[in-house]
Design a protein around this motif. Sequence first.
Motif, PDB file in Angstrom:
ATOM      1  N   THR A 120       0.848  -1.189   0.000  1.00  0.00           N
ATOM      2  CA  THR A 120       0.000   0.000   0.000  1.00  0.00           C
ATOM      3  C   THR A 120       0.885   1.241   0.000  1.00  0.00           C
ATOM      4  O   THR A 120       1.665   1.456   0.935  1.00  0.00           O
ATOM      5  N   ASN A 121       0.816   2.082  -1.087  1.00  0.00           N
ATOM      6  CA  ASN A 121       1.619   3.306  -1.204  1.00  0.00           C
ATOM      7  C   ASN A 121       0.783   4.488  -0.727  1.00  0.00           C
ATOM      8  O   ASN A 121      -0.259   4.799  -1.292  1.00  0.00           O
ATOM      9  N   SER A 122       1.273   5.135   0.309  1.00  0.00           N
ATOM     10  CA  SER A 122       0.529   6.264   0.875  1.00  0.00           C
ATOM     11  C   SER A 122       0.710   7.549   0.063  1.00  0.00           C
ATOM     12  O   SER A 122      -0.008   8.516   0.270  1.00  0.00           O
ATOM     13  N   GLU A 123       1.720   7.567  -0.844  1.00  0.00           N
ATOM     14  CA  GLU A 123       1.976   8.763  -1.640  1.00  0.00           C
ATOM     15  C   GLU A 123       1.039   8.836  -2.846  1.00  0.00           C
ATOM     16  O   GLU A 123       0.641   7.814  -3.404  1.00  0.00           O
ATOM     17  N   LYS A 124       0.714  10.061  -3.234  1.00  0.00           N
ATOM     18  CA  LYS A 124      -0.105  10.267  -4.432  1.00  0.00           C
ATOM     19  C   LYS A 124       0.712  10.013  -5.692  1.00  0.00           C
ATOM     20  O   LYS A 124       1.901  10.262  -5.716  1.00  0.00           O
ATOM     21  N   ALA A 125       0.059   9.527  -6.724  1.00  0.00           N
ATOM     22  CA  ALA A 125       0.754   9.264  -7.991  1.00  0.00           C
ATOM     23  C   ALA A 125       1.209  10.580  -8.612  1.00  0.00           C
ATOM     24  O   ALA A 125       0.477  11.575  -8.611  1.00  0.00           O
ATOM     25  N   PHE A 126       2.448  10.585  -9.115  1.00  0.00           N
ATOM     26  CA  PHE A 126       3.004  11.810  -9.694  1.00  0.00           C
ATOM     27  C   PHE A 126       2.302  12.122 -11.019  1.00  0.00           C
ATOM     28  O   PHE A 126       2.209  11.253 -11.901  1.00  0.00           O
ATOM     29  N   PRO A 127       1.809  13.346 -11.196  1.00  0.00           N
ATOM     30  CA  PRO A 127       1.080  13.708 -12.435  1.00  0.00           C
ATOM     31  C   PRO A 127       2.031  14.038 -13.596  1.00  0.00           C
ATOM     32  O   PRO A 127       2.345  15.192 -13.857  1.00  0.00           O
ATOM     33  N   HIS A 128       2.488  13.025 -14.290  1.00  0.00           N
ATOM     34  CA  HIS A 128       3.427  13.248 -15.392  1.00  0.00           C
ATOM     35  C   HIS A 128       2.811  14.089 -16.500  1.00  0.00           C
ATOM     36  O   HIS A 128       3.507  14.862 -17.172  1.00  0.00           O
ATOM     37  N   ASP A 129       1.506  13.932 -16.737  1.00  0.00           N
ATOM     38  CA  ASP A 129       0.871  14.709 -17.800  1.00  0.00           C
ATOM     39  C   ASP A 129       0.897  16.206 -17.480  1.00  0.00           C
ATOM     40  O   ASP A 129       1.103  17.049 -18.355  1.00  0.00           O
ATOM     41  N   LYS A 130       0.742  16.554 -16.189  1.00  0.00           N
ATOM     42  CA  LYS A 130       0.791  17.968 -15.805  1.00  0.00           C
ATOM     43  C   LYS A 130       2.197  18.536 -15.996  1.00  0.00           C
ATOM     44  O   LYS A 130       2.368  19.668 -16.461  1.00  0.00           O
ATOM     45  N   LEU A 131       3.228  17.745 -15.650  1.00  0.00           N
ATOM     46  CA  LEU A 131       4.603  18.185 -15.850  1.00  0.00           C
ATOM     47  C   LEU A 131       4.885  18.400 -17.333  1.00  0.00           C
ATOM     48  O   LEU A 131       5.529  19.382 -17.722  1.00  0.00           O
ATOM     49  N   SER A 132       4.383  17.511 -18.178  1.00  0.00           N
ATOM     50  CA  SER A 132       4.581  17.652 -19.625  1.00  0.00           C
ATOM     51  C   SER A 132       3.924  18.930 -20.149  1.00  0.00           C
ATOM     52  O   SER A 132       4.490  19.639 -20.992  1.00  0.00           O
ATOM     53  N   THR A 133       2.758  19.257 -19.625  1.00  0.00           N
ATOM     54  CA  THR A 133       2.062  20.485 -20.028  1.00  0.00           C
ATOM     55  C   THR A 133       2.858  21.718 -19.618  1.00  0.00           C
ATOM     56  O   THR A 133       2.990  22.687 -20.391  1.00  0.00           O
ATOM     57  N   VAL A 134       3.406  21.709 -18.405  1.00  0.00           N
ATOM     58  CA  VAL A 134       4.210  22.822 -17.915  1.00  0.00           C
ATOM     59  C   VAL A 134       5.446  23.017 -18.802  1.00  0.00           C
ATOM     60  O   VAL A 134       5.805  24.150 -19.167  1.00  0.00           O
ATOM     61  N   GLU A 135       6.100  21.920 -19.173  1.00  0.00           N
ATOM     62  CA  GLU A 135       7.288  22.016 -20.034  1.00  0.00           C
ATOM     63  C   GLU A 135       6.927  22.606 -21.394  1.00  0.00           C
ATOM     64  O   GLU A 135       7.663  23.434 -21.941  1.00  0.00           O
ATOM     65  N   ASP A 136       5.801  22.180 -21.952  1.00  0.00           N
ATOM     66  CA  ASP A 136       5.377  22.706 -23.251  1.00  0.00           C
ATOM     67  C   ASP A 136       5.096  24.204 -23.172  1.00  0.00           C
ATOM     68  O   ASP A 136       5.489  24.979 -24.056  1.00  0.00           O
ATOM     69  N   ASN A 137       4.410  24.627 -22.114  1.00  0.00           N
ATOM     70  CA  ASN A 137       4.087  26.048 -21.955  1.00  0.00           C
ATOM     71  C   ASN A 137       5.341  26.894 -21.750  1.00  0.00           C
ATOM     72  O   ASN A 137       5.446  28.014 -22.274  1.00  0.00           O
ATOM     73  N   ALA A 138       6.305  26.357 -20.998  1.00  0.00           N
ATOM     74  CA  ALA A 138       7.562  27.083 -20.790  1.00  0.00           C
ATOM     75  C   ALA A 138       8.324  27.231 -22.102  1.00  0.00           C
ATOM     76  O   ALA A 138       8.913  28.277 -22.390  1.00  0.00           O
ATOM     77  N   SER A 139       8.302  26.179 -22.906  1.00  0.00           N
ATOM     78  CA  SER A 139       8.965  26.234 -24.212  1.00  0.00           C
ATOM     79  C   SER A 139       8.325  27.288 -25.113  1.00  0.00           C
ATOM     80  O   SER A 139       9.016  28.020 -25.831  1.00  0.00           O
ATOM     81  N   LYS A 140       6.994  27.395 -25.075  1.00  0.00           N
ATOM     82  CA  LYS A 140       6.294  28.407 -25.872  1.00  0.00           C
ATOM     83  C   LYS A 140       6.666  29.815 -25.412  1.00  0.00           C
ATOM     84  O   LYS A 140       6.848  30.724 -26.233  1.00  0.00           O
ATOM     85  N   CYS A 141       6.796  30.007 -24.109  1.00  0.00           N
ATOM     86  CA  CYS A 141       7.192  31.318 -23.589  1.00  0.00           C
ATOM     87  C   CYS A 141       8.586  31.700 -24.097  1.00  0.00           C
ATOM     88  O   CYS A 141       8.835  32.841 -24.496  1.00  0.00           O
ATOM     89  N   ASN A 142       9.500  30.736 -24.081  1.00  0.00           N
ATOM     90  CA  ASN A 142      10.866  31.004 -24.549  1.00  0.00           C
ATOM     91  C   ASN A 142      10.891  31.376 -26.020  1.00  0.00           C
ATOM     92  O   ASN A 142      11.693  32.212 -26.456  1.00  0.00           O
ATOM     93  N   SER A 143      10.031  30.751 -26.823  1.00  0.00           N
ATOM     94  CA  SER A 143      10.017  31.052 -28.257  1.00  0.00           C
ATOM     95  C   SER A 143       9.314  32.371 -28.545  1.00  0.00           C
ATOM     96  O   SER A 143       9.595  33.023 -29.551  1.00  0.00           O
TER      97      SER A 143
END
Length: 460
Positions: free
Chosen positions: A30-53
């Motif tokens: 039984t894992n008491s930790e919440k599952a890491f939201p990889h999809d949210k991290l991917s969205t943040v990376e995409d948005n940061a890349s758009k800001c840089n461009s």
Amino acid sequence: MKLCVIIPLCALITLTQQAPTQDQCLCDLTNSEKAFPHDKLSTVEDNASKCNSNITPKKTLELESLMLGLERRLPQMEKDLSVLEREDDGELYGVLSLLVIENELTEIKQLMDKLNMTSRRHQHLTTDTTEQLEDLRVKMAELQEYDTLQVVKRQQANQRLKRDLDQCKNEHHPTPHPTQPPQGICPHGKFVNITGPGVYTAGEYPGSYKYGAWGRDPKPAVGKENWYWLVMLTSSNRYSNYVRLYSSLSSLIVGVSVPGNVQIHSSNPTTNTVQGPNVVLYGDALYYNCYNKYDVCRFNLSTKTVTTMQLPKGTRFNSKGNFCHLDECYLYTDLDLATDESGVWVIYTTSQDFGNLVLSKVEEGEQPKLNQTWHTSVYKQAVTNTFMACGVLYATRYVNKEVEEIFYSFDTSTGVEKFDIGIFIRKMSPNIYSLNYSPVDQMLHAYCDSFMVSYEVLFE
């Protein structure tokens, strides 16, 4: 004895493997930790890349260039108005002066319209980017909650410590000034640095002509003191048959060419038209490499006549002695023309010099000819560009896509060479195809992948 022990052991292992398992033990994790939201991290990376461009130094320089054009245009307008008020005769002179001022007002209005449009576009971009950055900050704060081991916090603390340590080191060991080349007699003092860019513009034809050159005439004809010139290689990135003129820097920036083109010949290319990007304008005449020859041509803009000056036998031409770096050679850059406080120079190489740079002073007159010549020990194909300032030859080399280095100098007054200049140019495009120094205002004009860029040359 040993054999007897080995046989029972083998038999035991065999029996154990064959025996059926009677009891099975199952464990639930039984894992008491919440599952890491990889999809949210991917969205943040995409948005940061758009800001840089979206936010780039080029967009900032676009606004600065327009402001500089307006800053230089308004005093000229004020000067022309004062002349009109002082010398108006109420007749033909006044009419002509009013026409000139009307044209200047039109150019200023076009410049202000473009400036307002660019400012509004930047304001919208700033607002949108601010909202995006705030959203990114909130999402990153949420993601940081998953860092239960506080890895990110420790990394941030280490970065702060490293920054403080570097700052402490720099305070005790200041950065030394770059080694300066020896100088002859220069009215400005010693050449110490390059700043900028100050002007960065695509002009009338954004992205259309990769190779070219631009600048000011150090010895202009009367009435052309504020004019700028532009030569674009319009045929195969190799040849041109005209020079384009602009009545002011703001006209060049907004792309309004007055009086327009001065044509060398109706055909392109043909005898005595331009070959290669390394051209200069001096004394109301264009100096350049003649088509398909190792000669220098001088085209008089007033009389529309061409005179030629032959270089020494063995001079390399037709793309056999180009400027180069490791990844690329700049086609048809065998001959480089340059101007400084004393006049026109030509930089080239010959078979006799084994590809090293040769520098000659051009003697003006009805028929131009070579004056004194100097031979250097720097290999031309290890150089990307050259320019002259106060009788000193400077050579650049390619460092990377963002940086060019002025690494070499040759002082014609002393004959001393230096290979450790160490002055860096911040590029706006990977390749600089021509460099022209303007002694009128101590600016260095660069033509980079169809963009016109200028830098201020600083003297001590």
